[in-house]
Design a protein around this motif. Structure first.
Motif, PDB file in Angstrom:
ATOM      1  N   TYR A 205      22.939  41.776  76.218  1.00 25.08           N
ATOM      2  CA  TYR A 205      23.241  43.224  76.196  1.00 25.08           C
ATOM      3  C   TYR A 205      22.288  44.229  76.980  1.00 25.08           C
ATOM      4  O   TYR A 205      22.662  45.116  77.430  1.00 25.08           O
ATOM      5  CB  TYR A 205      23.585  43.596  74.824  1.00 25.08           C
ATOM      6  CG  TYR A 205      23.996  44.906  74.633  1.00 25.08           C
ATOM      7  CD1 TYR A 205      25.480  45.196  74.761  1.00 25.08           C
ATOM      8  CD2 TYR A 205      23.302  45.889  74.247  1.00 25.08           C
ATOM      9  CE1 TYR A 205      25.928  46.535  74.636  1.00 25.08           C
ATOM     10  CE2 TYR A 205      23.591  47.405  74.136  1.00 25.08           C
ATOM     11  CZ  TYR A 205      24.976  47.595  74.281  1.00 25.08           C
ATOM     12  OH  TYR A 205      25.483  48.785  74.156  1.00 25.08           O
ATOM     13  N   LYS A 206      21.082  44.021  76.658  1.00 25.97           N
ATOM     14  CA  LYS A 206      19.918  44.651  76.969  1.00 25.97           C
ATOM     15  C   LYS A 206      20.004  44.772  78.585  1.00 25.97           C
ATOM     16  O   LYS A 206      19.610  45.866  79.259  1.00 25.97           O
ATOM     17  CB  LYS A 206      18.477  44.205  76.540  1.00 25.97           C
ATOM     18  CG  LYS A 206      17.353  44.880  76.925  1.00 25.97           C
ATOM     19  CD  LYS A 206      16.021  44.570  76.382  1.00 25.97           C
ATOM     20  CE  LYS A 206      14.772  45.065  76.699  1.00 25.97           C
ATOM     21  NZ  LYS A 206      13.833  44.726  76.223  1.00 25.97           N
ATOM     22  N   ARG A 207      20.234  43.750  79.291  1.00 27.57           N
ATOM     23  CA  ARG A 207      20.577  43.565  80.606  1.00 27.57           C
ATOM     24  C   ARG A 207      21.561  44.293  81.262  1.00 27.57           C
ATOM     25  O   ARG A 207      21.455  44.883  81.962  1.00 27.57           O
ATOM     26  CB  ARG A 207      20.245  42.112  81.065  1.00 27.57           C
ATOM     27  CG  ARG A 207      20.027  41.956  82.722  1.00 27.57           C
ATOM     28  CD  ARG A 207      19.950  40.461  83.088  1.00 27.57           C
ATOM     29  NE  ARG A 207      21.180  39.831  83.115  1.00 27.57           N
ATOM     30  CZ  ARG A 207      21.728  38.988  82.105  1.00 27.57           C
ATOM     31  NH1 ARG A 207      20.792  38.807  81.197  1.00 27.57           N
ATOM     32  NH2 ARG A 207      22.735  38.407  82.021  1.00 27.57           N
TER      33      ARG A 207
ATOM     34  N   GLY B 268      23.931  46.279  79.386  1.00 20.93           N
ATOM     35  CA  GLY B 268      24.539  47.344  78.933  1.00 20.93           C
ATOM     36  C   GLY B 268      25.871  47.519  78.294  1.00 20.93           C
ATOM     37  O   GLY B 268      26.821  46.658  78.532  1.00 20.93           O
TER      38      GLY B 268
ATOM     39  N   ARG C 274      21.587  39.552  72.366  1.00 17.41           N
ATOM     40  CA  ARG C 274      20.613  40.819  72.610  1.00 17.41           C
ATOM     41  C   ARG C 274      20.094  40.976  73.857  1.00 17.41           C
ATOM     42  O   ARG C 274      19.961  41.965  74.559  1.00 17.41           O
ATOM     43  CB  ARG C 274      19.465  40.721  71.549  1.00 17.41           C
ATOM     44  CG  ARG C 274      19.869  41.275  70.181  1.00 17.41           C
ATOM     45  CD  ARG C 274      18.617  40.873  69.189  1.00 17.41           C
ATOM     46  NE  ARG C 274      18.969  41.428  67.986  1.00 17.41           N
ATOM     47  CZ  ARG C 274      18.347  40.962  66.782  1.00 17.41           C
ATOM     48  NH1 ARG C 274      17.462  40.107  66.917  1.00 17.41           N
ATOM     49  NH2 ARG C 274      18.666  41.403  65.610  1.00 17.41           N
TER      50      ARG C 274
END
Length: 308
Positions: free
Chosen positions: A265-267, A269, A262
């Motif tokens: 992916y948040k960093r 994209g 997570r």
């Protein structure tokens, strides 16, 4: 065909058959993956640091000028050992489980096997890859860490294994197993199934039946089918490949796989999951085609029919 080749014969589904297929997998995977280490090095570094190099060629030139020729093959030892073991489990396992599921799920009935062949390919390749990745994972972890730390945290695979074990313990070698499965299982399912169906299609369009073609002609079909299958499986597995590189490089002990994924992916994209795809298509397409070329050449040499 020479008289010595005509005398060579191994019966299907015997111990000798599976031994030959397992050895063929070692010969097909270890050397081929090792040969593209410079491309893999640039790919892994770009996955972790997208702005590090402007292009693959520029990346290799930069490494060559700043770090020297030998550094282009950073991680080659871990690559050779890991993918030799993986090749053994993948190719040998695929042949075993393809026959096993044909017998257990289809009762050995030729019509049922033919009608369900795509499902059998998918199931056999997934099972084989699941097992093969358990052997690959420790060496993949060392390879990625070697390639993404500048300067590399170790000089060779054995030093890397020792350092990692002393610092983080045995389970650290498997902190990337889940994303590795997510990358490799769809990759191998696509690789084997698309290869089988592409080769089947090619043979259906040729003027001769496969049985009427010589080994060199059959191996040429395998090479073409392997390259086309490689392009497909490179695209299917690339997002997970990016996550494997980043998790092996960034995940800290005690952090769950889900939390690490997570955060990454948040960093980066969705777009970041596709960093390095062009070079991976070239690399995997080339790898896959030569793996099938070597594997089927080996099978023909020892007295087995070619794949497809």
């Amino acid at each position: 065909m020479s008289s010595s080749q005509q005398k060579r014969h191994i019966d299907l589904y015997t111990k000798e058959f599976y031994t030959a297929c397992t050895l063929g997998g070692v010969v097909a995977c270890g050397p081929t993956h090792s040969s593209v280490t410079p491309l893999d090095l640039v790919k892994c570094r770009l996955q972790v640091s997208p702005g590090l190099y402007k292009s693959n060629i520029q990346g290799m030139r930069d490494i060559l000028s700043k770090e020297g020729f030998a550094k282009l093959f950073t991680g080659v030892g871990a690559t050779f050992i890991g993918y030799s073991l993986q090749g053994a489990g993948k190719y040998g396992g695929y042949e075993y489980f393809k026959h096993f599921y044909s017998q257990t799920l289809c009762g050995g009935d030729a019509t049922r096997i033919h009608n369900n062949r795509t499902s059998l390919y998918l199931l056999a390749s997934a099972t084989a890859e699941f097992i093969a990745d358990i052997m690959l994972c420790p060496f993949e972890a060392i390879k990625v860490k070697q390639q993404t730390t500048i300067p590399s945290f170790c000089n060779n695979v054995w030093e890397g294994l020792s350092k990692t074990y002393k610092a983080e313990g045995l389970m650290s070698f498997y902190k990337g197993i889940a994303p590795l499965w997510c990358r490799q299982i769809p990759y191998t399912m696509c690789k084997f199934t698309s290869f089988e169906r592409i080769v089947e299609y090619i043979y259906s369009k040729l003027p001769k039946k496969k049985s009427e073609m010589n080994p060199l002609q059959q191996i040429s079909v395998s090479f073409v089918g392997g390259y086309l299958a490689g392009i497909l499986c490179a695209a299917v597995s690339h997002p997970a490949d990016v996550m494997v590189s980043k998790i092996n490089n960034e995940r800290v002990m005690g952090q769950s796989m889900m939390d690490a994924s997570r955060a990454i992916y948040k960093r980066i994209g969705f777009v970041g999951l596709w960093n390095g795809l062009p070079v991976r298509i070239v690399m995997i397409g080339t790898l896959t085609s030569f793996q099938w070329l070597i594997y089927d050449s080996f099978k023909a040499y020892v007295g087995l029919p070619t794949s497809g």
